[in-house]
Design an enzyme around this catalytic site. Structure first.
Site, PDB file in Angstrom:
ATOM      1  N   HIS A  94       0.377   5.168   5.783  1.00  0.00           N
ATOM      2  CA  HIS A  94       0.271   4.411   6.693  1.00  0.00           C
ATOM      3  C   HIS A  94       1.772   5.294   7.606  1.00  0.00           C
ATOM      4  O   HIS A  94       2.784   5.225   6.910  1.00  0.00           O
ATOM      5  CB  HIS A  94       0.645   2.875   6.447  1.00  0.00           C
ATOM      6  N   ASN A 134      -0.213  -2.145   0.354  1.00  0.00           N
ATOM      7  CA  ASN A 134       0.949  -1.140  -0.097  1.00  0.00           C
ATOM      8  C   ASN A 134       1.477  -0.598   1.262  1.00  0.00           C
ATOM      9  O   ASN A 134       0.713  -0.078   2.083  1.00  0.00           O
ATOM     10  CB  ASN A 134       0.752  -0.112  -0.779  1.00  0.00           C
ATOM     11  N   VAL A 136       3.233   1.875   2.284  1.00  0.00           N
ATOM     12  CA  VAL A 136       3.384   3.250   2.328  1.00  0.00           C
ATOM     13  C   VAL A 136       1.824   3.799   2.266  1.00  0.00           C
ATOM     14  O   VAL A 136       1.679   4.598   2.793  1.00  0.00           O
ATOM     15  CB  VAL A 136       3.922   3.648   1.111  1.00  0.00           C
ATOM     16  N   GLU A 137       0.832   3.037   1.893  1.00  0.00           N
ATOM     17  CA  GLU A 137      -0.586   3.534   1.807  1.00  0.00           C
ATOM     18  C   GLU A 137      -1.270   3.049   2.882  1.00  0.00           C
ATOM     19  O   GLU A 137      -1.459   3.727   3.919  1.00  0.00           O
ATOM     20  CB  GLU A 137      -1.268   3.064   0.312  1.00  0.00           C
ATOM     21  N   MET A 138      -2.109   1.754   2.779  1.00  0.00           N
ATOM     22  CA  MET A 138      -2.851   1.167   3.819  1.00  0.00           C
ATOM     23  C   MET A 138      -2.234   0.236   4.853  1.00  0.00           C
ATOM     24  O   MET A 138      -2.643  -0.046   5.848  1.00  0.00           O
ATOM     25  CB  MET A 138      -4.022   0.658   3.450  1.00  0.00           C
TER      26      MET A 138
END
Length: 346
Positions: A94, A134, A136-138
């Site tokens: 993201h 998360n 940092v992820e989605m």
């Protein structure tokens, strides 16, 4: 741990008058340490599979609208058609953030004892929900996952078919369950080594047999065993000799972050070696792109063995025999957004 007689297989396999006996002994030893990938996907405890649930799970696996930006799906980091990985040191998430560790393959992950490098998810179902929330992820939230899917009218019938009789089928738990059921189908049977374990002595050529004998006699199979040749236990990285800080950063203490137990510092889940030739870069940092280098590092760091170039080459040849039939997945047609569907937040 292993009989000294096994070490002699390195020299005996396919050589001399005792070749037939040595090949038989090698196969028997291998069959005791490893298991073939089954032809069919295993069932998940408490999460029965149906065609409707697998179909929904496939849709959700490829669904970028599960991310806050509508740009990232499960397949972004675990690409079907590319060994179940993204071929990056660390995945892009993201708002252009990079994850802290290399993305493990989703292929055959159903056979692992736990998910993620540190084992913080006990199974595929628990793992499936982690990246969504998360930051940092989605980068979304549990509440918004449900809001998003509810706001896409076409998902109502897909969830109703997958969870018949449920008064409110669109739930986060059902999202996780469906994705897990689909991911469990991503197995890679029929590798040359699987055929060898099933009794086909000709499935491995001489160099691969010699590599297998080395893999056993050098001690690699102490951790990389079972159906996935790994994935079944945790082990410290750097048992004998710690690799450099680029490969083993001092700030990432692995499973210690989950257990808070001092003995778990720099302990990670042993990775599966299935399809390893397809899944560079290697290690939790993704800093090693050459499989030969990865083999040499494991020899010195884990076993205290300075492998020769010839030994590394033969072990690499054996590892090539772990590439199985890759999943063939038809891309799903996802239901369209409408005017009232929640919009992306890039």
């Amino acid at each position: 741990m292993y009989s000294k007689a096994i070490a002699s297989l390195v020299a005996l396999v396919c050589c001399g008058p005792g070749a037939a006996w040595s090949q038989s002994a090698l196969m028997k030893q291998a069959q005791g340490l490893f298991k073939p990938i089954p032809a069919r996907a295993p069932s998940l405890p408490g999460n029965g599979s149906t065609p409707a649930k697998v179909a929904l799970g496939k849709m959700l696996y490829f669904e970028p609208r599960l991310s806050e930006s509508h740009a990232i799906s499960c397949n972004s980091c675990h690409m079907i058609g590319m060994g179940g990985v993204d071929l990056q040191e660390t995945s892009l998430g993201h708002r252009w953030q990079h994850g802290g560790r290399n993305a493990p393959t989703v292929y055959n992950a159903v056979f692992d004892v736990a998910q993620f490098w540190d084992g913080r998810a006990k199974d595929l179902e628990q793992q499936a929900g982690g990246p969504m929330v998360n930051p940092v992820e989605m980068g979304t939230t549990e509440t918004h996952v449900v809001e998003q899917l509810t706001g896409i009218p076409g998902y109502a019938s897909a969830f109703a078919k997958a969870y018949p009789g449920a008064p409110d089928p669109i739930t986060l738990d059902n999202v996780r369950k469906a994705i897990a059921v689909f991911e469990a189908t991503l197995i890679t049977p029929n590798a040359p080594f699987d055929r060898y374990l099933a009794g086909d002595d000709k499935a491995l050529d001489a160099p691969r047999k010699e590599g297998l004998a080395l893999f056993i006699s050098k001690g690699c199979a102490a951790c990389h065993n079972g159906v996935n040749l790994g994935g079944g236990m945790y082990a410290p990285f750097g048992v004998v000799e710690r690799p450099g800080a680029e490969i083993l950063p001092p700030g990432d203490k692995g499973r210690f972050a989950v257990t808070k137990t001092v003995s778990d510092e720099y302990v990670f889940r042993v990775p599966s070696l299935r399809n390893i030739a397809l899944t560079a870069p290697y290690f939790h940092t993704g800093k090693v792109w050459d499989l030969r280098q990865a083999i040499a590092i494991m020899g010195s760091s884990q076993l205290g063995a300075k492998l020769t170039d010839d030994e590394v080459g033969k072990i690499q040849a054996f590892l090539g025999a772990l590439t199985g039939d890759q999943p063939v997945v038809t891309l799903p047609i996802l239901p369209p957004s409408v005017a009232t569907t929640p919009r992306p937040k890039p």
